[in-house]
Design a protein around this motif. Structure first.
Motif, PDB file in Angstrom:
ATOM      1  N   ARG A  28       0.818  -1.197   0.000  1.00  0.00           N
ATOM      2  CA  ARG A  28       0.000   0.000   0.000  1.00  0.00           C
ATOM      3  C   ARG A  28       0.861   1.261   0.000  1.00  0.00           C
ATOM      4  N   ALA A  29       0.280   2.343  -0.523  1.00  0.00           N
ATOM      5  CA  ALA A  29       0.828   3.694  -0.394  1.00  0.00           C
ATOM      6  C   ALA A  29       2.302   3.764  -0.795  1.00  0.00           C
ATOM      7  N   GLY A  30       3.118   4.463   0.023  1.00  0.00           N
ATOM      8  CA  GLY A  30       4.510   4.675  -0.335  1.00  0.00           C
ATOM      9  C   GLY A  30       5.291   3.400  -0.542  1.00  0.00           C
ATOM     10  N   ALA A  31       4.990   2.365   0.212  1.00  0.00           N
ATOM     11  CA  ALA A  31       5.671   1.081   0.018  1.00  0.00           C
ATOM     12  C   ALA A  31       5.337   0.495  -1.347  1.00  0.00           C
ATOM     13  N   GLY A  32       4.125   0.739  -1.831  1.00  0.00           N
ATOM     14  CA  GLY A  32       3.758   0.313  -3.176  1.00  0.00           C
ATOM     15  C   GLY A  32       4.510   1.088  -4.235  1.00  0.00           C
ATOM     16  N   PHE A  33       4.711   2.387  -3.988  1.00  0.00           N
ATOM     17  CA  PHE A  33       5.508   3.190  -4.928  1.00  0.00           C
ATOM     18  C   PHE A  33       6.938   2.678  -4.985  1.00  0.00           C
ATOM     19  N   VAL A  34       7.499   2.340  -3.838  1.00  0.00           N
ATOM     20  CA  VAL A  34       8.855   1.785  -3.798  1.00  0.00           C
ATOM     21  C   VAL A  34       8.890   0.455  -4.552  1.00  0.00           C
ATOM     22  N   GLU A  35       7.864  -0.367  -4.370  1.00  0.00           N
ATOM     23  CA  GLU A  35       7.778  -1.656  -5.063  1.00  0.00           C
ATOM     24  C   GLU A  35       7.828  -1.458  -6.582  1.00  0.00           C
ATOM     25  N   LEU A  36       7.031  -0.518  -7.080  1.00  0.00           N
ATOM     26  CA  LEU A  36       7.038  -0.213  -8.510  1.00  0.00           C
ATOM     27  C   LEU A  36       8.401   0.293  -8.953  1.00  0.00           C
ATOM     28  N   SER A  37       8.985   1.213  -8.189  1.00  0.00           N
ATOM     29  CA  SER A  37      10.272   1.798  -8.558  1.00  0.00           C
ATOM     30  C   SER A  37      11.346   0.725  -8.672  1.00  0.00           C
ATOM     31  N   GLU A  38      11.370  -0.197  -7.716  1.00  0.00           N
ATOM     32  CA  GLU A  38      12.381  -1.251  -7.746  1.00  0.00           C
ATOM     33  C   GLU A  38      12.205  -2.151  -8.967  1.00  0.00           C
ATOM     34  N   LEU A  39      10.961  -2.397  -9.344  1.00  0.00           N
ATOM     35  CA  LEU A  39      10.699  -3.231 -10.510  1.00  0.00           C
ATOM     36  C   LEU A  39      11.189  -2.529 -11.791  1.00  0.00           C
ATOM     37  N   LEU A  40      10.966  -1.214 -11.875  1.00  0.00           N
ATOM     38  CA  LEU A  40      11.420  -0.458 -13.047  1.00  0.00           C
ATOM     39  C   LEU A  40      12.942  -0.393 -13.101  1.00  0.00           C
ATOM     40  N   LEU A  41      13.552  -0.163 -11.956  1.00  0.00           N
ATOM     41  CA  LEU A  41      15.014  -0.056 -11.917  1.00  0.00           C
ATOM     42  C   LEU A  41      15.685  -1.382 -12.236  1.00  0.00           C
ATOM     43  N   ALA A  42      15.058  -2.476 -11.847  1.00  0.00           N
ATOM     44  CA  ALA A  42      15.624  -3.795 -12.134  1.00  0.00           C
ATOM     45  C   ALA A  42      15.644  -4.096 -13.621  1.00  0.00           C
TER      46      ALA A  42
END
Length: 267
Positions: free
Chosen positions: A251-265
């Motif tokens: 949820r929320a900011g942790a979800g944004f981090v989850e998306l960011s890590e997937l894009l960076l990978a």
């Protein structure tokens, strides 16, 4: 989840094509009203990787001035599309472009409508950031007040619309404004004028990701094929005119981090 799929299904090839992330702020980048260190670091890591980062928010001009200058972002769209801001570091200049000319009596009408809504909808309040808004009226239904029931939120929307405003529900406020713009229309114009990027072609849209969480993000969800909802978007799924393609596990900011890590990978 209807047509919303887990983020894990967002293909590596599609992620690798991403050149920019457009992101709502409240309950998307932030968590319970706070910007976590992890979410801020994710913004910085995306930008350092060469991915454009642009918040698209209902938050006010006063906040957006700070965000454009001090956050690791390339621009910011504020007050649900009333304007965009971009800080030009080399020129030491904050550039602000408004979506259109406001009615001459805008502030008088906003003040009158605010008084009417607060009297008619018990428990509602002016958003605490109203003092630094330039274009819209924000009525708080759960940020600094006890959460109001859906019927009360709908009553706020009806009164705004009856007064000639466009009204959108975020995760914390009902925002209303006079003008024919929204998050999507101003984002498209901003990308064209500031970065020379046209989103008319579907291939270019595929290179951008939008991430959000609430009904005022629905136009963005509907326009971008690679739209993402952080997990709390499921709380308001019944109010969404358009739903995101993907949903994070967190949820929320942790979800944004989850998306960011997937894009960076995928870089």
């Amino acid at each position: 989840m209807d047509d919303m799929q887990p983020l894990a299904g967002f293909s590596l090839a599609a992620r690798a094509r991403t050149v920019g992330v457009l992101a709502d702020i409240d309950d998307t980048i932030t968590t319970a009203g706070r910007l976590t260190a992890a979410a801020y670091a994710a913004l910085e890591r995306l930008q350092n990787a060469g991915i454009k980062v642009i918040p698209v928010t209902g938050r006010p001009a006063g906040w957006c001035d700070h965000i454009a200058r001090m956050w690791p972002v390339d621009a910011v769209v504020g007050e649900n599309g009333a304007f965009w801001m971009r800080y030009e570091a080399g020129a030491r200049r904050l550039k602000t472009v408004f979506a259109g000319l406001p009615p001459a009596d805008r502030q008088r009408r906003i003040d009158a409508l605010a008084a009417e809504i607060l009297a008619a909808v018990p428990g509602s309040a002016l958003a605490s950031d109203q003092f630094c808004r330039v274009a819209d009226l924000a009525i708080d239904f759960c940020e600094d007040v006890a959460p109001l029931p859906p019927a009360a939120v709908d009553a706020i929307v009806r009164r705004m619309e009856a007064a000639g405003m466009r009204a959108k529900i975020s995760s914390i406020h009902v925002n209303g404004w006079f003008g024919d713009y929204d998050k999507l229309s101003t984002t498209r114009r901003m990308l064209a004028e500031e970065f020379g990027i046209s989103l008319e072609a579907g291939a270019e849209r595929q290179r951008w990701v939008f991430v959000g969480d609430s009904p005022n993000d629905a136009p963005m969800f509907g326009f971008f094929p690679n739209s993402v909802g952080v997990a709390n978007v499921l709380d308001c799924a019944g109010r969404l005119a358009h739903k995101p393609a993907w949903v994070t596990a967190a949820r929320a900011g942790a979800g944004f981090v989850e998306l960011s890590e997937l894009l960076l990978a995928a870089r």
